[in-house]
Scaffold this motif. Structure first.
Motif, PDB file in Angstrom:
ATOM      1  N   GLY A 116     -11.633   7.334   7.603  1.00 31.51           N
ATOM      2  CA  GLY A 116     -10.272   6.722   7.545  1.00 31.51           C
ATOM      3  C   GLY A 116     -10.161   4.706   7.647  1.00 31.51           C
ATOM      4  N   HIS A 117      -9.006   4.797   6.778  1.00 29.75           N
ATOM      5  CA  HIS A 117      -8.670   2.914   7.261  1.00 29.75           C
ATOM      6  C   HIS A 117      -7.941   3.301   8.089  1.00 29.75           C
ATOM      7  N   TYR A 118      -7.952   2.576   8.974  1.00 33.39           N
ATOM      8  CA  TYR A 118      -6.982   2.242  10.467  1.00 33.39           C
ATOM      9  C   TYR A 118      -6.783   1.052  11.151  1.00 33.39           C
ATOM     10  N   ARG A 119      -5.644   0.096  11.547  1.00 38.66           N
ATOM     11  CA  ARG A 119      -5.305  -0.922  11.959  1.00 38.66           C
ATOM     12  C   ARG A 119      -5.333  -1.327  10.170  1.00 38.66           C
ATOM     13  N   ILE A 120      -5.034  -0.943   9.821  1.00 39.20           N
ATOM     14  CA  ILE A 120      -4.372  -1.540   8.208  1.00 39.20           C
ATOM     15  C   ILE A 120      -3.856  -3.099   8.092  1.00 39.20           C
ATOM     16  N   LYS A 121      -4.089  -4.255   8.309  1.00 41.23           N
ATOM     17  CA  LYS A 121      -3.657  -5.480   7.846  1.00 41.23           C
ATOM     18  C   LYS A 121      -3.476  -5.468   7.318  1.00 41.23           C
ATOM     19  N   PRO A 122      -2.953  -5.642   5.698  1.00 41.35           N
ATOM     20  CA  PRO A 122      -1.756  -6.033   3.906  1.00 41.35           C
ATOM     21  C   PRO A 122      -1.969  -7.397   4.037  1.00 41.35           C
ATOM     22  N   GLU A 123      -1.170  -8.502   5.337  1.00 44.23           N
ATOM     23  CA  GLU A 123      -1.410  -9.697   5.370  1.00 44.23           C
ATOM     24  C   GLU A 123      -2.590 -10.416   5.204  1.00 44.23           C
ATOM     25  N   PHE A 153     -10.902  -1.013  -1.755  1.00 42.39           N
ATOM     26  CA  PHE A 153     -10.908  -2.132  -2.529  1.00 42.39           C
ATOM     27  C   PHE A 153     -10.748  -2.225  -3.617  1.00 42.39           C
ATOM     28  N   GLN A 154     -11.259  -0.968  -4.335  1.00 41.09           N
ATOM     29  CA  GLN A 154     -10.530  -0.754  -5.813  1.00 41.09           C
ATOM     30  C   GLN A 154      -8.657  -0.668  -5.721  1.00 41.09           C
ATOM     31  N   VAL A 155      -8.433   0.068  -4.701  1.00 37.60           N
ATOM     32  CA  VAL A 155      -7.166   0.814  -4.784  1.00 37.60           C
ATOM     33  C   VAL A 155      -6.525   0.365  -4.223  1.00 37.60           C
ATOM     34  N   MET A 156      -6.844  -0.295  -2.801  1.00 34.00           N
ATOM     35  CA  MET A 156      -6.030  -0.159  -2.131  1.00 34.00           C
ATOM     36  C   MET A 156      -6.054  -1.820  -1.985  1.00 34.00           C
ATOM     37  N   LYS A 157      -6.842  -2.740  -2.658  1.00 35.64           N
ATOM     38  CA  LYS A 157      -7.115  -3.776  -3.003  1.00 35.64           C
ATOM     39  C   LYS A 157      -7.462  -4.758  -1.642  1.00 35.64           C
ATOM     40  N   LEU A 158      -8.015  -3.726  -0.702  1.00 36.59           N
ATOM     41  CA  LEU A 158      -8.612  -4.936   0.112  1.00 36.59           C
ATOM     42  C   LEU A 158      -9.581  -5.949  -0.241  1.00 36.59           C
ATOM     43  N   HIS A 159      -9.380  -6.911   0.699  1.00 43.23           N
ATOM     44  CA  HIS A 159     -10.654  -7.983   0.212  1.00 43.23           C
ATOM     45  C   HIS A 159     -11.498  -7.838   1.851  1.00 43.23           C
ATOM     46  N   SER A 160     -11.468  -7.386   2.722  1.00 43.70           N
ATOM     47  CA  SER A 160     -12.885  -7.131   3.526  1.00 43.70           C
ATOM     48  C   SER A 160     -12.341  -6.147   4.904  1.00 43.70           C
ATOM     49  N   ILE A 161     -13.554  -4.673   5.035  1.00 40.01           N
ATOM     50  CA  ILE A 161     -12.937  -4.286   5.653  1.00 40.01           C
ATOM     51  C   ILE A 161     -13.631  -4.140   6.774  1.00 40.01           C
ATOM     52  N   GLU A 162     -13.569  -4.036   7.473  1.00 46.35           N
ATOM     53  CA  GLU A 162     -14.257  -3.777   9.445  1.00 46.35           C
ATOM     54  C   GLU A 162     -14.231  -2.397  10.201  1.00 46.35           C
ATOM     55  N   ALA A 163     -15.699  -2.271  10.448  1.00 45.88           N
ATOM     56  CA  ALA A 163     -15.654  -1.236  11.807  1.00 45.88           C
ATOM     57  C   ALA A 163     -16.183  -1.949  13.032  1.00 45.88           C
ATOM     58  N   ILE A 216      -1.859  11.837  12.320  1.00 48.16           N
ATOM     59  CA  ILE A 216      -1.863  11.319  10.720  1.00 48.16           C
ATOM     60  C   ILE A 216      -0.948  11.168  10.077  1.00 48.16           C
ATOM     61  N   ASP A 217      -0.578  12.231   9.780  1.00 45.36           N
ATOM     62  CA  ASP A 217       0.465  12.409   8.351  1.00 45.36           C
ATOM     63  C   ASP A 217       1.485  11.281   9.447  1.00 45.36           C
ATOM     64  N   SER A 218       2.222  10.771  10.120  1.00 45.34           N
ATOM     65  CA  SER A 218       3.090  10.160   9.844  1.00 45.34           C
ATOM     66  C   SER A 218       2.259   8.548   9.938  1.00 45.34           C
ATOM     67  N   LYS A 219       0.900   8.200  10.189  1.00 43.91           N
ATOM     68  CA  LYS A 219       0.602   6.651   9.588  1.00 43.91           C
ATOM     69  C   LYS A 219       0.365   6.710   8.198  1.00 43.91           C
ATOM     70  N   ILE A 220       0.101   8.553   7.521  1.00 39.67           N
ATOM     71  CA  ILE A 220      -0.267   8.488   6.116  1.00 39.67           C
ATOM     72  C   ILE A 220       1.573   7.858   5.264  1.00 39.67           C
ATOM     73  N   ASP A 221       2.432   8.391   6.147  1.00 36.12           N
ATOM     74  CA  ASP A 221       3.734   8.591   5.297  1.00 36.12           C
ATOM     75  C   ASP A 221       4.642   7.283   5.904  1.00 36.12           C
ATOM     76  N   THR A 222       4.088   6.391   6.663  1.00 41.53           N
ATOM     77  CA  THR A 222       4.964   5.064   6.856  1.00 41.53           C
ATOM     78  C   THR A 222       3.786   3.788   5.947  1.00 41.53           C
ATOM     79  N   ASN A 223       2.390   4.102   5.464  1.00 40.33           N
ATOM     80  CA  ASN A 223       1.081   3.681   5.048  1.00 40.33           C
ATOM     81  C   ASN A 223       0.574   3.187   5.627  1.00 40.33           C
ATOM     82  N   GLU A 224       0.810   2.720   7.051  1.00 33.25           N
ATOM     83  CA  GLU A 224       0.019   2.278   7.878  1.00 33.25           C
ATOM     84  C   GLU A 224      -1.752   2.813   8.205  1.00 33.25           C
ATOM     85  N   ILE A 249       0.896  -1.189   0.035  1.00 41.63           N
ATOM     86  CA  ILE A 249       0.052   0.207   0.141  1.00 41.63           C
ATOM     87  C   ILE A 249       0.469   1.275  -0.120  1.00 41.63           C
ATOM     88  N   SER A 250       0.250   2.249  -0.877  1.00 47.48           N
ATOM     89  CA  SER A 250       1.143   3.204  -0.860  1.00 47.48           C
ATOM     90  C   SER A 250       0.472   4.538  -0.834  1.00 47.48           C
TER      91      SER A 250
END
Length: 182
Positions: A88-95, A127-137, A61-69, A4-5
């Motif tokens: 926003g999208h938080y706690r991204i779990k790329p794996e 879904f379209q850009v980050m290519k996530l499979h699922s999103i939670e809230a 917020i900026d730090s998380k964006i800059d590190t793609n977290e 993710i970038s």
């Protein structure tokens, strides 16, 4: 695993909204959101107390964006660049191809469909850009307005955890909703 970038920063648009980068000049509006006991009543996090606290929040917020977290957008109306909320999208779990969505809105803008419109666009991006499979809230079970927004946008209630988080002298329940890309 996902790569993710968030560079360059993705500004998003909907029919009425501009989702743009949060900037230090948003300090007054972010303070209004995160220092208000009413807007924070379902969020087990400390209230912001000073402009310095708010600037630290913007830096985080900026730090998380800059590190793609993680990524947060300021929600603004197209005809007025003033921040009225954050999503926003938080706690991204790329794996796991999964992220958590979160949002808040200044009270004077509640009940106008703004959050639902912003959620729909954040889902599309996820879904379209980050290519996530699922999103939670993850929400407080008493937050019926948020539950309605999620259900309106296709989320399904997955779990209700009893007293699974401790904050400010008490235990909080959490309800998890999810949406799977189809």
């Amino acid at each position: 695993m996902l790569t993710i970038s968030f560079t360059p920063f993705p500004n998003l648009e909907t029919e009425r909204l501009l989702l743009r980068r949060v900037v230090p000049t948003d300090v007054k509006e972010i303070f209004a959101l995160r220092s208000n006991p009413e807007t924070m009543k379902y969020i087990p996090r400390p209230l912001l107390k000073t402009d310095e606290d708010t600037l630290e929040h913007v830096a985080m917020i900026d730090s998380k964006i800059d590190t793609n977290e993680g990524i947060n957008w300021a929600i603004a109306l197209k005809d007025n660049p003033k921040l009225i909320g954050i999503i926003g999208h938080y706690r991204i779990k790329p794996e796991h191809f999964r992220a958590e969505i979160g949002y808040m809105l200044l009270p004077e803008y509640h009940g106008k469909g703004i959050i639902s419109e912003a959620v729909k666009e954040a889902i599309r991006y996820g879904f379209q850009v980050m290519k996530l499979h699922s999103i939670e809230a993850v929400i407080d079970p008493e937050n019926q307005a948020s539950a309605k927004v999620l259900e309106k946008n296709g989320f399904v209630k997955e779990a209700h955890f009893k007293e699974n988080e401790y904050y400010d002298g008490r235990f909080w329940d959490s309800v998890v909703y999810s949406l799977v890309d189809t």
